[in-house]
Write an enzyme that holds these catalytic residues in place. Structure first.
Site, mmCIF file in Angstrom:
data_model
loop_
_atom_site.group_PDB
_atom_site.id
_atom_site.type_symbol
_atom_site.label_atom_id
_atom_site.label_comp_id
_atom_site.label_asym_id
_atom_site.label_seq_id
_atom_site.Cartn_x
_atom_site.Cartn_y
_atom_site.Cartn_z
ATOM 1 N N ARG A 206 -13.040 25.680 -10.205
ATOM 2 C CA ARG A 206 -11.583 25.651 -10.178
ATOM 3 C C ARG A 206 -11.066 24.513 -11.054
ATOM 4 N NH1 ARG A 206 -13.200 27.005 -4.915
ATOM 5 N NH2 ARG A 206 -12.277 28.964 -4.157
ATOM 6 N N LYS A 233 -12.427 23.691 -1.969
ATOM 7 C CA LYS A 233 -11.371 24.364 -1.211
ATOM 8 C C LYS A 233 -11.856 24.762 0.181
ATOM 9 C CE LYS A 233 -8.006 28.108 -1.595
ATOM 10 N NZ LYS A 233 -7.508 29.232 -2.431
ATOM 11 N N HIS A 297 -6.432 29.629 -13.891
ATOM 12 C CA HIS A 297 -7.300 30.074 -12.798
ATOM 13 C C HIS A 297 -7.984 31.390 -13.124
ATOM 14 C CE1 HIS A 297 -8.792 29.957 -8.703
ATOM 15 N NE2 HIS A 297 -8.467 31.236 -8.568
ATOM 16 N N ARG A 300 -11.658 31.462 -13.937
ATOM 17 C CA ARG A 300 -12.594 31.650 -12.821
ATOM 18 C C ARG A 300 -12.788 33.133 -12.533
ATOM 19 N NH1 ARG A 300 -14.811 29.139 -8.223
ATOM 20 N NH2 ARG A 300 -14.448 30.162 -6.227
ATOM 21 N N TRP A 323 -17.310 30.378 -2.376
ATOM 22 C CA TRP A 323 -16.387 31.084 -1.503
ATOM 23 C C TRP A 323 -16.876 31.026 -0.064
ATOM 24 C CZ3 TRP A 323 -17.027 33.723 -6.386
ATOM 25 C CH2 TRP A 323 -15.850 33.774 -7.144
ATOM 26 N N TYR A 332 -14.332 41.627 -6.765
ATOM 27 C CA TYR A 332 -14.948 41.882 -8.070
ATOM 28 C C TYR A 332 -15.963 43.020 -8.021
ATOM 29 C CZ TYR A 332 -13.098 37.157 -8.558
ATOM 30 O OH TYR A 332 -12.278 36.064 -8.548
#
Length: 363
Positions: A206, A233, A297, A300, A323, A332
């Site tokens: 990120r 995150k 972003h 990414r 994640w 994806y």
């Protein structure tokens, strides 16, 4: 009346002693206006008396619930974004009792947000765009409002929370670049931004993790970097294996580190760490490369899309990208159809290709 100010804050604070003794109650009135603070103090004092003498439940306001909500989430990585939404909501709900926040009021607030113009921050300040905010922004603001109310209900501060009809929304299309488009963009960017963008495309990090990367987080011998839990995150450490290209980018940055006492930052420009990437240079490079509707972003998203198209298992991609859930990675999955190829067999007879007719006259 006990009202006072704390050092470094413009707000008034209160200190009250419950009837019959007990520990004093103190906190912020949520306002820097003395008259409003006095009104808040007197109302709270009356509530305490009614609770102690008459058995009435105290009346809590939106401000009370917000203070409690923010304090309980001080360590959450997205708290600053939440505070931005709460500051906007304060225009509509400051001083309002929780019981008075019904569905009609919430829908009015949502409509007000929906009618706002989008803004962008430039060197000259905040510029208003000729477009309203996105539905996603409205959902996030109302989501924060509902989260505050739900926590207040859990504490028994309000009897019930209004039930809001959840709007059906189509999943957003993942914006990513082809290899050719990416190289075109990199060629148009200034050197320092091109290196940062290429590093993002190689690692999937990120923006904050790229701009905040320090040499203490890089091991070029082992060809690995890492993101600390307080930088991630999901609040979990991320191990970042470095490709040949990523290592080459870092070695170029190492050449810029002239002084041993230089700051720990990896990416610098004119001797100073780079914190802003979405600059005029970024926007002009996008225009010259003829790439529209693309954010930083989305680098990414591009990295993840390339991985899926190359056949990287989704579970591996989840770990590489840091994640927290597979739900984020599933966005994806549609870019890879290899696992479906075995099931695609002819369902009808393939049309036969006809041989071109020979001219009889030529025989």
């Amino acid at each position: 009346m006990s009202l006072f100010k704390r050092k470094g804050s413009n707000n008034w604070y209160y200190k009250l002693y419950p009837p019959g003794g007990g520990s004093p109650l103190q906190g912020s009135t949520g306002t820097c206006d003395r008259a409003q603070a006095r009104e808040y103090h007197d109302r709270l004092k009356a509530d305490l008396w009614n609770q102690a003498r008459l058995g009435h439940r105290p009346r809590y306001t939106w401000n009370d619930a917000v203070v409690r909500y923010v304090a309980a989430r001080a360590e959450v990585s997205s708290i600053e974004t939440t505070k931005t939404h709460l500051r906007w909501l304060d225009r509509h709900l400051a001083g309002v009792e929780l019981g008075a926040i019904d569905r009609g009021r919430i829908e009015t607030i949502a409509a007000a947000k929906r009618a706002e113009r989008r803004t962008v921050r430039t060197r000259e300040g905040v510029k208003e765009l000729d477009a309203t905010v996105t539905p996603g922004t409205v959902r996030r603001v109302i989501g924060v409002l509902m989260a505050v109310l739900n926590e207040a209900a859990d504490l028994g501060w309000v009897d019930r929370v209004p039930r809001m009809k959840r709007a059906k929304t189509a999943g957003k299309r993942i914006r990513w670049l082809t290899q050719m488009e990416a190289e075109r963009l990199l060629a148009e960017l200034p050197e320092h931004l091109a290196d940062m963008a290429r590093f993002a495309l190689e690692t999937g990090l990120r923006r904050a993790n790229v701009t905040g990367l320090g040499w203490s987080q890089v091991d070029l011998v082992r060809r690995v970097a890492w993101i600390h839990p307080d930088q991630a995150k999901a609040r979990k450490a991320i191990t970042v294996p470095l490709s040949d290209t990523a290592v080459a980018v870092l070695r170029r940055q190492l050449a810029k580190k002239r002084k041993p006492e230089h700051l720990d930052a990896v990416f610098v420009y004119n001797g100073a760490p780079v914190y802003q990437t979405v600059t005029a240079a970024w926007r002009k490079a996008l225009a010259r490369a003829q790439i529209a509707n693309f954010r930083w972003h989305d680098l990414r998203h591009t990295w993840a899309s390339w991985h899926v198209q190359r056949g990287t298992p989704l579970q591996v991609l989840k770990e590489l990208g840091g994640w927290e859930t597979m739900e984020m990675v599933q966005r994806y999955a549609h870019l890879s159809a290899d696992h479906l190829a075995q099931w695609v067999t002819p369902l009808t007879e393939a049309p036969k290709q006809q041989e071109p007719a020979l001219a009889v006259a030529a025989i």
